[in-house]
Design a protein around this motif. Sequence first.
Motif, PDB file in Angstrom:
ATOM      1  N   VAL A 184       2.742  14.581   1.326  1.00 45.62           N
ATOM      2  CA  VAL A 184       2.439  14.888   2.608  1.00 45.62           C
ATOM      3  C   VAL A 184       3.719  15.156   3.763  1.00 45.62           C
ATOM      4  CG1 VAL A 184       1.381  14.148   4.639  1.00 45.62           C
ATOM      5  CG2 VAL A 184       0.305  13.859   2.678  1.00 45.62           C
ATOM      6  N   LEU A 185       4.684  14.371   3.546  1.00 44.58           N
ATOM      7  CA  LEU A 185       5.840  14.545   4.445  1.00 44.58           C
ATOM      8  C   LEU A 185       6.509  15.571   4.134  1.00 44.58           C
ATOM      9  CD1 LEU A 185       7.111  10.555   4.370  1.00 44.58           C
ATOM     10  CD2 LEU A 185       6.047  11.930   6.251  1.00 44.58           C
ATOM     11  N   SER A 186       6.570  15.895   2.792  1.00 41.79           N
ATOM     12  CA  SER A 186       7.378  17.368   2.188  1.00 41.79           C
ATOM     13  C   SER A 186       6.749  18.413   2.894  1.00 41.79           C
ATOM     14  CB  SER A 186       7.527  17.305   0.794  1.00 41.79           C
ATOM     15  OG  SER A 186       8.113  16.392   0.301  1.00 41.79           O
ATOM     16  N   GLY A 187       5.398  18.399   2.879  1.00 38.30           N
ATOM     17  CA  GLY A 187       4.501  19.470   3.571  1.00 38.30           C
ATOM     18  C   GLY A 187       4.798  19.715   5.145  1.00 38.30           C
ATOM     19  N   VAL A 188       4.995  18.583   5.603  1.00 33.04           N
ATOM     20  CA  VAL A 188       5.211  18.567   7.142  1.00 33.04           C
ATOM     21  C   VAL A 188       6.383  19.098   7.426  1.00 33.04           C
ATOM     22  CG1 VAL A 188       5.361  17.093   9.429  1.00 33.04           C
ATOM     23  CG2 VAL A 188       3.472  16.833   7.517  1.00 33.04           C
ATOM     24  N   GLY A 189       7.450  18.661   6.373  1.00 36.71           N
ATOM     25  CA  GLY A 189       8.679  18.982   6.740  1.00 36.71           C
ATOM     26  C   GLY A 189       8.954  20.577   6.636  1.00 36.71           C
ATOM     27  N   ILE A 190       8.127  21.029   5.630  1.00 34.34           N
ATOM     28  CA  ILE A 190       7.981  22.549   5.335  1.00 34.34           C
ATOM     29  C   ILE A 190       7.554  23.385   6.528  1.00 34.34           C
ATOM     30  CG2 ILE A 190       7.357  24.467   3.865  1.00 34.34           C
ATOM     31  CD1 ILE A 190       7.476  22.515   1.591  1.00 34.34           C
ATOM     32  N   VAL A 191       6.414  22.776   7.109  1.00 30.82           N
ATOM     33  CA  VAL A 191       6.079  23.431   8.390  1.00 30.82           C
ATOM     34  C   VAL A 191       6.772  23.421   9.438  1.00 30.82           C
ATOM     35  CG1 VAL A 191       4.099  23.449   9.903  1.00 30.82           C
ATOM     36  CG2 VAL A 191       3.613  23.044   7.408  1.00 30.82           C
ATOM     37  N   HIS A 192       7.456  22.176   9.777  1.00 32.27           N
ATOM     38  CA  HIS A 192       8.426  22.258  10.688  1.00 32.27           C
ATOM     39  C   HIS A 192       9.401  23.290  10.702  1.00 32.27           C
ATOM     40  CE1 HIS A 192      10.019  18.981  13.822  1.00 32.27           C
ATOM     41  NE2 HIS A 192      10.725  20.166  13.747  1.00 32.27           N
ATOM     42  N   LEU A 193      10.020  23.335   9.441  1.00 32.97           N
ATOM     43  CA  LEU A 193      11.300  24.215   9.157  1.00 32.97           C
ATOM     44  C   LEU A 193      10.872  25.621   9.511  1.00 32.97           C
ATOM     45  CD1 LEU A 193      12.683  22.964   6.029  1.00 32.97           C
ATOM     46  CD2 LEU A 193      13.832  23.011   8.290  1.00 32.97           C
ATOM     47  N   PHE A 194       9.358  26.060   8.958  1.00 28.98           N
ATOM     48  CA  PHE A 194       8.782  27.306   9.197  1.00 28.98           C
ATOM     49  C   PHE A 194       8.961  27.636  10.771  1.00 28.98           C
ATOM     50  CE2 PHE A 194       4.863  29.701  10.044  1.00 28.98           C
ATOM     51  CZ  PHE A 194       5.266  30.894   8.983  1.00 28.98           C
ATOM     52  N   THR A 195       8.484  26.596  11.458  1.00 32.56           N
ATOM     53  CA  THR A 195       8.271  26.739  13.004  1.00 32.56           C
ATOM     54  C   THR A 195       9.647  26.735  13.956  1.00 32.56           C
ATOM     55  OG1 THR A 195       7.992  24.496  13.547  1.00 32.56           O
ATOM     56  CG2 THR A 195       6.117  25.467  13.199  1.00 32.56           C
TER      57      THR A 195
ATOM     58  N   TRP B 127       0.880  -1.142   0.047  1.00 35.42           N
ATOM     59  CA  TRP B 127       0.003  -0.165   0.034  1.00 35.42           C
ATOM     60  C   TRP B 127       0.802   1.139   0.113  1.00 35.42           C
ATOM     61  CZ3 TRP B 127      -0.616   4.145   3.203  1.00 35.42           C
ATOM     62  CH2 TRP B 127      -1.776   4.968   2.873  1.00 35.42           C
ATOM     63  N   ILE B 128       1.968   1.297   0.859  1.00 33.27           N
ATOM     64  CA  ILE B 128       2.900   2.433   0.872  1.00 33.27           C
ATOM     65  C   ILE B 128       3.375   2.605  -0.465  1.00 33.27           C
ATOM     66  CG2 ILE B 128       4.992   3.186   1.922  1.00 33.27           C
ATOM     67  CD1 ILE B 128       4.328   1.927   4.466  1.00 33.27           C
ATOM     68  N   ILE B 129       3.997   1.511  -0.988  1.00 35.26           N
ATOM     69  CA  ILE B 129       4.687   1.748  -2.616  1.00 35.26           C
ATOM     70  C   ILE B 129       3.672   2.219  -3.609  1.00 35.26           C
ATOM     71  CG2 ILE B 129       5.666   0.436  -4.185  1.00 35.26           C
ATOM     72  CD1 ILE B 129       6.729  -1.581  -2.414  1.00 35.26           C
ATOM     73  N   SER B 130       2.428   1.801  -3.489  1.00 36.18           N
ATOM     74  CA  SER B 130       1.468   2.298  -4.379  1.00 36.18           C
ATOM     75  C   SER B 130       1.131   3.664  -4.169  1.00 36.18           C
ATOM     76  CB  SER B 130      -0.013   1.241  -4.356  1.00 36.18           C
ATOM     77  OG  SER B 130      -0.540   1.344  -3.232  1.00 36.18           O
ATOM     78  N   HIS B 131       1.274   4.248  -2.922  1.00 37.25           N
ATOM     79  CA  HIS B 131       0.607   5.521  -2.634  1.00 37.25           C
ATOM     80  C   HIS B 131       1.878   6.283  -2.418  1.00 37.25           C
ATOM     81  CE1 HIS B 131      -2.982   3.276  -2.070  1.00 37.25           C
ATOM     82  NE2 HIS B 131      -3.775   4.493  -2.158  1.00 37.25           N
ATOM     83  N   ARG B 132       3.190   5.843  -2.815  1.00 37.22           N
ATOM     84  CA  ARG B 132       4.288   6.812  -2.574  1.00 37.22           C
ATOM     85  C   ARG B 132       4.483   8.380  -2.753  1.00 37.22           C
ATOM     86  NH1 ARG B 132       5.580   2.991  -6.235  1.00 37.22           N
ATOM     87  NH2 ARG B 132       6.443   4.039  -8.205  1.00 37.22           N
ATOM     88  N   GLU B 133       3.755   8.431  -3.947  1.00 42.38           N
ATOM     89  CA  GLU B 133       3.638   9.993  -4.274  1.00 42.38           C
ATOM     90  C   GLU B 133       2.971  11.008  -3.276  1.00 42.38           C
ATOM     91  OE1 GLU B 133       2.903   7.340  -6.394  1.00 42.38           O
ATOM     92  OE2 GLU B 133       4.364   7.616  -7.792  1.00 42.38           O
TER      93      GLU B 133
END
Length: 269
Positions: free
Chosen positions: A239-250, A228-234
């Motif tokens: 989502v992880l990139s978005g979370v990372g950007i918010v984290h860097l922002f904070t 399931w992870i492989i089929s939804h990797r994009e």
Amino acid sequence: MGSDCGVWLAKYLLCLFNFLFFVVGTIVLGTGIWLAVDKASLIALLKIVDSENINQFTQPRAIEQMAYVLIVIGAIMFFMSFLGYCGAIRESRCLLTTYGVFMILLLIAEIVAGGLGAFYKEKARAETKTFLQSTITDYYSTNENMDAVTHMWNQMMSQMSCCGVNDYRDFNASLSWISNKGNHTLPEACCVLKDVSQLLPRDDDCVTNPTESNSYYKKGCYEVFTDWIISHREIIIGVLSGVGIVHLFTIFLPFCLCNAFARYHGMRL
């Protein structure tokens, strides 16, 4: 300071962000404490709702375990958002610095965990399987003695059409399951179901005589989840990139505000 629109915007943006997390953290923490001290009220409330799927949570053990998880998550959210909000609104460089340092440590922990997971991929897989197996061995029981872990596994297996970590034999390591299963070979959640919410097998013989046509007894959830992870990797990467950007922002905002507040208070002296 009043004419510096950038600093003003950054200050209240950080306030807003942490205020929202503060409210959510307070709700989560309060709910966890309420569940820990007054299980009976939740059980009575849920029983008003005519839903078998929801009423599975009315087991006292499940409520108690859920309460502890909510208390830990809520306390962390409450503490971190309190530092960020109070630091920004009071223009406290000490609180903002502490908040920023905690966010950096959290980011480092995430990066280290991700790096170790990628570098020791095979070991990480083995450790993940061992951990998942331990949740079955230590906690999994029958529907009559259901706790939060049992409910989690039942929901995962019924929704993802799988059985155990590797296959149905994983449940034989659980003493609680062995002592209460009767003539069952596998849990109802491993069967092809006609009613997912009540875990009713399509074939009544499935729990005692499983086959590939009436159950998923040879299909482990670890393999299904990996596929399931492989089929939804994009989507996951996004989502992880978005979370990372918010984290860097904070992390970026509190240290910028610290510098701006230092200049501002220095000019007023």
